[in-house]
Design a protein around this motif. Structure first.
Motif, PDB file in Angstrom:
ATOM      1  N   PHE A  25      -7.447   1.978  -4.901  1.00 44.07           N
ATOM      2  CA  PHE A  25      -6.534   3.079  -5.163  1.00 44.07           C
ATOM      3  C   PHE A  25      -7.114   4.357  -4.576  1.00 44.07           C
ATOM      4  CE2 PHE A  25      -6.523   0.116  -8.774  1.00 44.07           C
ATOM      5  CZ  PHE A  25      -5.211  -0.330  -8.719  1.00 44.07           C
ATOM      6  N   ARG A  26      -6.259   5.331  -4.389  1.00 46.19           N
ATOM      7  CA  ARG A  26      -6.706   6.635  -3.935  1.00 46.19           C
ATOM      8  C   ARG A  26      -5.777   7.714  -4.467  1.00 46.19           C
ATOM      9  NH1 ARG A  26      -4.087   8.702   0.679  1.00 46.19           N
ATOM     10  NH2 ARG A  26      -2.537   7.290   1.599  1.00 46.19           N
ATOM     11  N   ILE A  27      -6.280   8.945  -4.437  1.00 42.06           N
ATOM     12  CA  ILE A  27      -5.519  10.093  -4.905  1.00 42.06           C
ATOM     13  C   ILE A  27      -4.903  10.785  -3.700  1.00 42.06           C
ATOM     14  CG2 ILE A  27      -5.662  12.345  -6.007  1.00 42.06           C
ATOM     15  CD1 ILE A  27      -5.826  10.152  -7.987  1.00 42.06           C
ATOM     16  N   LYS A  28      -3.616  11.095  -3.813  1.00 40.74           N
ATOM     17  CA  LYS A  28      -2.883  11.729  -2.725  1.00 40.74           C
ATOM     18  C   LYS A  28      -2.236  12.997  -3.258  1.00 40.74           C
ATOM     19  CE  LYS A  28       0.779  10.685   0.613  1.00 40.74           C
ATOM     20  NZ  LYS A  28       1.781   9.651   1.025  1.00 40.74           N
ATOM     21  N   SER A  29      -2.529  14.135  -2.576  1.00 37.45           N
ATOM     22  CA  SER A  29      -1.970  15.410  -3.006  1.00 37.45           C
ATOM     23  C   SER A  29      -0.535  15.510  -2.530  1.00 37.45           C
ATOM     24  CB  SER A  29      -2.806  16.567  -2.447  1.00 37.45           C
ATOM     25  OG  SER A  29      -2.227  17.802  -2.804  1.00 37.45           O
ATOM     26  N   SER A  30       0.395  15.780  -3.479  1.00 37.71           N
ATOM     27  CA  SER A  30       1.808  15.872  -3.121  1.00 37.71           C
ATOM     28  C   SER A  30       2.267  17.322  -3.006  1.00 37.71           C
ATOM     29  CB  SER A  30       2.651  15.123  -4.164  1.00 37.71           C
ATOM     30  OG  SER A  30       2.383  15.625  -5.460  1.00 37.71           O
ATOM     31  N   SER A  31       1.820  18.191  -3.882  1.00 39.51           N
ATOM     32  CA  SER A  31       2.134  19.621  -3.819  1.00 39.51           C
ATOM     33  C   SER A  31       1.082  20.341  -4.648  1.00 39.51           C
ATOM     34  CB  SER A  31       3.552  19.893  -4.326  1.00 39.51           C
ATOM     35  OG  SER A  31       3.679  19.487  -5.673  1.00 39.51           O
ATOM     36  N   SER A  32       1.266  21.656  -4.796  1.00 35.34           N
ATOM     37  CA  SER A  32       0.285  22.448  -5.511  1.00 35.34           C
ATOM     38  C   SER A  32       0.130  21.956  -6.938  1.00 35.34           C
ATOM     39  CB  SER A  32       0.722  23.916  -5.510  1.00 35.34           C
ATOM     40  OG  SER A  32      -0.185  24.705  -6.247  1.00 35.34           O
ATOM     41  N   PRO A  70       0.836  -1.211   0.000  1.00 37.41           N
ATOM     42  CA  PRO A  70       0.000   0.000   0.000  1.00 37.41           C
ATOM     43  C   PRO A  70       0.865   1.254   0.000  1.00 37.41           C
ATOM     44  CG  PRO A  70      -0.877  -1.621   1.541  1.00 37.41           C
ATOM     45  CD  PRO A  70       0.442  -2.158   1.073  1.00 37.41           C
ATOM     46  N   GLU A  71       0.332   2.324  -0.580  1.00 33.66           N
ATOM     47  CA  GLU A  71       1.030   3.603  -0.726  1.00 33.66           C
ATOM     48  C   GLU A  71       2.066   3.567  -1.844  1.00 33.66           C
ATOM     49  OE1 GLU A  71       0.075   6.349   0.860  1.00 33.66           O
ATOM     50  OE2 GLU A  71      -1.454   5.183   1.898  1.00 33.66           O
ATOM     51  N   PHE A  93      -0.195  19.109  -8.026  1.00 34.46           N
ATOM     52  CA  PHE A  93       0.391  17.810  -8.319  1.00 34.46           C
ATOM     53  C   PHE A  93      -0.213  16.760  -7.387  1.00 34.46           C
ATOM     54  CE2 PHE A  93       3.512  20.625 -10.150  1.00 34.46           C
ATOM     55  CZ  PHE A  93       3.873  19.975 -11.321  1.00 34.46           C
ATOM     56  N   TYR A  94      -0.536  15.617  -7.982  1.00 37.92           N
ATOM     57  CA  TYR A  94      -1.195  14.557  -7.238  1.00 37.92           C
ATOM     58  C   TYR A  94      -0.515  13.232  -7.565  1.00 37.92           C
ATOM     59  CZ  TYR A  94      -4.904  18.016  -6.605  1.00 37.92           C
ATOM     60  OH  TYR A  94      -5.615  19.142  -6.279  1.00 37.92           O
ATOM     61  N   SER A  95      -0.643  12.321  -6.613  1.00 39.37           N
ATOM     62  CA  SER A  95      -0.112  10.965  -6.804  1.00 39.37           C
ATOM     63  C   SER A  95      -1.254   9.972  -6.732  1.00 39.37           C
ATOM     64  CB  SER A  95       0.928  10.624  -5.730  1.00 39.37           C
ATOM     65  OG  SER A  95       2.011  11.522  -5.788  1.00 39.37           O
ATOM     66  N   LEU A  96      -1.258   9.025  -7.667  1.00 41.55           N
ATOM     67  CA  LEU A  96      -2.196   7.911  -7.619  1.00 41.55           C
ATOM     68  C   LEU A  96      -1.467   6.753  -6.953  1.00 41.55           C
ATOM     69  CD1 LEU A  96      -4.898   6.562  -8.422  1.00 41.55           C
ATOM     70  CD2 LEU A  96      -3.822   5.918 -10.584  1.00 41.55           C
ATOM     71  N   VAL A  97      -1.943   6.341  -5.756  1.00 39.51           N
ATOM     72  CA  VAL A  97      -1.253   5.313  -4.968  1.00 39.51           C
ATOM     73  C   VAL A  97      -2.208   4.161  -4.696  1.00 39.51           C
ATOM     74  CG1 VAL A  97       0.270   7.009  -3.891  1.00 39.51           C
ATOM     75  CG2 VAL A  97      -1.860   6.386  -2.753  1.00 39.51           C
ATOM     76  N   THR A  98      -1.622   3.009  -4.371  1.00 42.77           N
ATOM     77  CA  THR A  98      -2.420   1.842  -3.980  1.00 42.77           C
ATOM     78  C   THR A  98      -2.935   2.032  -2.562  1.00 42.77           C
ATOM     79  OG1 THR A  98      -0.425   0.692  -3.237  1.00 42.77           O
ATOM     80  CG2 THR A  98      -1.145   0.304  -5.496  1.00 42.77           C
ATOM     81  N   ASP A  99      -4.143   1.574  -2.317  1.00 45.94           N
ATOM     82  CA  ASP A  99      -4.755   1.739  -1.005  1.00 45.94           C
ATOM     83  C   ASP A  99      -4.784   0.429  -0.225  1.00 45.94           C
ATOM     84  OD1 ASP A  99      -5.965   3.345   0.924  1.00 45.94           O
ATOM     85  OD2 ASP A  99      -7.979   2.692   0.329  1.00 45.94           O
ATOM     86  N   GLN A 100      -4.544  -0.682  -0.895  1.00 45.13           N
ATOM     87  CA  GLN A 100      -4.540  -1.987  -0.242  1.00 45.13           C
ATOM     88  C   GLN A 100      -3.739  -2.948  -1.100  1.00 45.13           C
ATOM     89  OE1 GLN A 100      -8.589  -4.083  -1.114  1.00 45.13           O
ATOM     90  NE2 GLN A 100      -9.066  -1.929  -0.706  1.00 45.13           N
ATOM     91  N   PHE A 101      -3.588  -4.169  -0.588  1.00 44.54           N
ATOM     92  CA  PHE A 101      -2.836  -5.176  -1.343  1.00 44.54           C
ATOM     93  C   PHE A 101      -3.632  -5.623  -2.568  1.00 44.54           C
ATOM     94  CE2 PHE A 101      -0.871  -5.547   2.839  1.00 44.54           C
ATOM     95  CZ  PHE A 101       0.468  -5.524   2.488  1.00 44.54           C
ATOM     96  N   LEU A 102      -2.925  -5.948  -3.639  1.00 47.69           N
ATOM     97  CA  LEU A 102      -3.539  -6.368  -4.896  1.00 47.69           C
ATOM     98  C   LEU A 102      -3.415  -7.879  -5.057  1.00 47.69           C
ATOM     99  CD1 LEU A 102      -2.014  -3.575  -7.174  1.00 47.69           C
ATOM    100  CD2 LEU A 102      -4.203  -3.530  -5.955  1.00 47.69           C
TER     101      LEU A 102
END
Length: 819
Positions: free
Chosen positions: A402-409, A372-373, A411-420
């Motif tokens: 999956f979820r969207i994570k804000s990294s900076s202005s 995750p992450e 800019f966003y990161s698409l990260v895993t939210d759980q095991f696949l």
């Protein structure tokens, strides 16, 4: 740096030596860095040659060239053109295209290029700002070469006349700085500034005009910038003095302020300006127009009615390009008198732009064991609207891992939210939704197709826990017996299954001498031909192993059962058939019906119905005299034996099994119908043929008996010799026994030290027996717990003086016992 300055001077040949000195100073400041939060700022002059070095990004970011290469470093710009390039081999930023600050930023200061350097594995994002410094490469320019004015002689001092503005695209000191007007007998200049800082001038009448003295005036308007060397531009002004109108138009207010939404349609009214003229007739008629100081871009967007003064929208407004417009309106009467006012149009933002999603980096596919992450994609989401209209929220479907994570202005990161788990879902269509907070809101969807790569996390699984296979004996080596099949939920090499025979023992030898397993198909093959009579069944283990790294495996037990085949004929055990001898069964002539002549005994090493035996009489001298039991093989008489029956009777009995096809064996039996042996010999002359054989047999039996007798006598002599030797040694010891102490000997580790044996003490006895007496001496010692003997590690016996006395005392305690 001097080389860079010389290139700039050569491209702009009209720049003097003073400019070169200024450029050297600017180039010295080109690598002034501002690093904070992963941000680097550079400053470079415009018009640098292609390939010129902007800065060493490796040193400034604390990286190395290997990191740039391994991270696949690249530049991401939000604009379509890429003025700055990245030299990965040297770790430097270089100029890729000619940079014209005026083309790039117009009048906006400071003028900067913004881009990001993206690194992967791990993901890094560095913001780079490159400020473009202006050089004085433009002179002020007027739109017209000549300006004509008709001014009434009644114009009063202080009357203002709008003049064309000179345009200089440079900024700062290099921009337009001042104007001069020559000659100044009647007119002076008045410099004014707009809200954005730009300057414009008006020509002010200083002394009254007299047409009768001078009907036409020739003036020169010069515009200067602040560069070094200074540049200028001129325009000729021709003033024609006309007669009569002495009252100019006057606007109702000097400044008009109005707000206008950016989505205002064409021909919509912005504002209506009004001016009055106290003159009558034609001299009192006022016309409206935009003054020549109004920018060309503004003239394309707005229109003014020359009669009513109504200003309307003539083009498409865009808050994101210009937030404010300044219109200079001029009112002119028929006599040429004018007045001017300013209209400030404030553009308000409307939510008319949807967010834009840009994918900076996308890792596809990703392994199913990603934690995750784990960052899948880097996104840049931008909305050029302002305020709430430009605030963005990003999301993905909640039912996806999956979820969207804000990294900076922005800019966003698409990260895993759980095991696949690829075995459950091997591919995802991830829809990223960006929504602004305007009313009504706009949204944009971006779909990413993500594939999940396989990881070897599933072992092969057999269809059954165990298998049973059957094979007929006498099979051909290499014949297929059975096939096992395993399945693997993984894919690719991780699901490629190979089959192996585990090394187990079958009848004391390796299973590989019996069976082989095809590595790809799992087919079980016979290595040898099986014999049911030797091996009826055996067990093997087959292992299924996938091609992953590391490989996973499972095994299964296979029971191989050998099926019997009728491959053995019956064997006759009795009567025994000899090569040259004739064996005959005697039947007395007084035998009754049912007399048991003999019994044929046969066996078949096969099993089941292949071993069921049946007997029948195939040939007989007199079939009416004998019969054979079909099941038990007994040969009996069928009728009473008579004197007429021949002495010599020969029977042939067939023993047949129940196999398919059946196998059989035959036995010949000689039957003598007689009451005495001499009568038999007369009918069976073959019995005399065995005399030599019997003589030889007798000879060998006698020889064997003689050898055995000899060995027995030798053994007796050897035993007696040993006994005599022992007796003499014991006798000598007995005679000297009164003078020798009895020293009990305890072997090392003989006693039960821990007291856990069956005896808590160990006794040693010495027995002396004689051959000429029935009496013997028996000496015993004390238990080992009371032993007076000390043993060192070498096994040597040592006695103290006290121990010797005690030993002598104990040696007197001898027991004689009668045996």
């Amino acid at each position: 740096m001097d080389v860079l300055c010389s290139h700039i001077a050569r491209n702009t040949g009209f720049i003097s030596g003073v400019v070169r000195r200024l450029m050297r100073f600017l180039v010295l400041l080109v690598f002034v860095l501002t690093v904070a939060r992963g941000q680097v700022r550079y400053s470079i002059p415009e018009e640098m040659n292609k390939g010129s070095v902007v800065g060493n990004i490796v040193q400034d970011l604390g990286l190395d060239v290997k990191r740039l290469k391994s991270g696949r470093a690249r530049i991401f710009t939000e604009d379509s053109r890429e003025y700055i390039g990245l030299n990965v081999d040297k770790g430097t930023l270089v100029v890729r295209e000619r940079i014209d600050r005026e083309e790039l930023c117009a009048q906006v200061t400071p003028c900067s290029l913004h881009f990001q350097i993206i690194l992967e594995n791990p993901m890094e994002l560095h913001r780079i700002d490159v400020e473009i410094l202006d050089i004085n490469d433009h002179a002020p320019v007027f739109d017209r070469k000549e300006i004509d004015y008709d001014i009434s002689e009644s114009a009063v001092p202080g009357a203002r006349f709008s003049l064309d503005n000179a345009r200089d695209p440079d900024v700062g000191l290099n921009a337009l700085q001042r104007y001069t007007l020559n000659p100044t007998d009647h007119f002076t200049l008045k410099e004014l500034s707009r809200s954005d800082g730009t300057k414009y001038v008006e020509m002010v009448l200083q002394t009254p005009l007299d047409r009768e003295q001078q009907e036409e005036h020739k003036l020169i308007l010069t515009a200067f910038d602040g560069g070094s060397p200074q540049k200028s531009g001129t325009v000729k002004i021709t003033v024609v003095v006309i007669d009569a109108n002495d009252n100019p138009p006057v606007f109702s207010q000097p400044v008009y302020r109005v707000s206008l939404p950016e989505n205002a349609p064409k021909r919509s009214t912005v504002v209506t300006v009004g001016a009055t003229d106290k003159d009558k007739g034609a001299n009192g008629e006022v016309t409206y127009s935009f003054s020549k100081s109004t920018g060309i871009e503004t003239l394309d967007l707005f229109n003014i009615d020359s009669d009513t003064g109504e200003i309307t929208v003539n083009g498409i407004l865009d808050y994101e390009k210009f937030k404010q417009y300044e219109l200079n309106v001029e009112a002119r009467d028929k006599g040429g008198l004018t007045d001017a006012c300013k209209v400030l149009v404030e553009i308000t933002d409307v939510n008319d732009n949807a967010p834009v999603i840009s994918v900076i980096s996308f890792s596809n596919p990703i392994p199913e064991d990603s934690a995750p992450e784990t960052v899948i994609a880097m996104l840049n989401v931008k909305d050029i609207d302002s305020g709430k209209n430009g605030q963005i929220k990003c999301s993905v479907n909640s039912d996806l891992p999956f979820r969207i994570k804000s990294s900076s202005s922005n800019f966003y990161s698409l990260v895993t939210d759980q095991f696949l788990d690829r075995e459950k879902v091997s591919e995802y269509n991830i829809t990223i939704r960006a929504t602004d907070e305007g009313s009504p809101s706009f949204s944009t969807n971006k779909t990413l197709k993500l594939k999940i790569s396989d990881v070897n996390d599933n072992a092969p699984v057999f269809q059954r826990q165990s298998y049973t296979a059957y094979v007929m004996e006498n099979n051909t080596p290499g014949v297929s017996i059975f096939a096992v099949t395993a399945s693997d939920k993984d894919s690719g090499n991780n699901a490629r299954i190979s089959y192996f025979l585990e090394d187990v023992l079958v009848n004391g030898v390796s299973a590989s001498t019996y069976i082989s397993v095809h590595a790809e198909s799992g087919e079980i093959l016979a290595v040898r031909s099986f014999d049911y009579e030797q091996t009826k069944e055996f067990n093997i283990r087959v292992k299924a192993q996938d091609g992953g790294n590391p490989p996973l495996s499972s095994n299964v037990s296979v029971k191989i059962i050998i099926q019997d085949q009728n491959d053995n004929a019956p064997q006759v055990l009795y009567p025994v058939q000899t090569g040259g001898s004739v064996v005959a069964e005697m039947v007395p002539r007084s035998a009754d019906v049912g007399y048991l002549v003999t019994k044929v005994v046969a066996v078949d090493v096969d099993s089941g119905q292949n071993a069921w035996l049946s007997y029948k009489l195939q040939k007989a001298t007199d079939r009416a005299l004998f019969e054979v039991g079909a099941q038990n093989g007994e040969i009996r008489t069928v009728r009473q034996v008579t004197d007429k029956d021949a002495v010599k009777q020969k029977l042939t009995v067939v023993v047949e099994d129940n196999g398919q096809p059946s196998r059989s064996a035959t036995v010949n039996i000689n039957v003598a119908v007689a009451d005495s042996f001499p009568e038999v010999l007369s009918e069976f002359p073959d019995f005399t043929h065995d005399k030599d054989y019997n003589d030889n047999l007798t000879f060998y039996l006698v020889l064997a008996l003689a050898v055995v007798s000899f060995l027995f006598i030798v053994s007796i002599i050897a035993i007696l010799s040993v006994k005599c030797y022992r007796w003499r040694r014991e006798r000598m010891f007995y005679k000297s026994g009164a003078n020798l102490p009895v020293i009990p000997y305890y072997p090392p580790l003989y006693a039960d030290v821990g007291g856990t044996g069956t005896l808590q003490h160990v006794y040693n006895y010495e027995v002396c027996r004689t051959t000429d007496s029935r009496k013997s001496d028996l000496k015993y010692a004390r238990p080992s717990s009371e032993s007076i003997i000390s043993l060192d590690t070498s096994g040597t016996q040592t006695l103290t003086h006290v121990q010797k006395q005690k030993l002598n005392h104990d040696s007197e305690n001898q027991v004689r016992s009668d045996f």
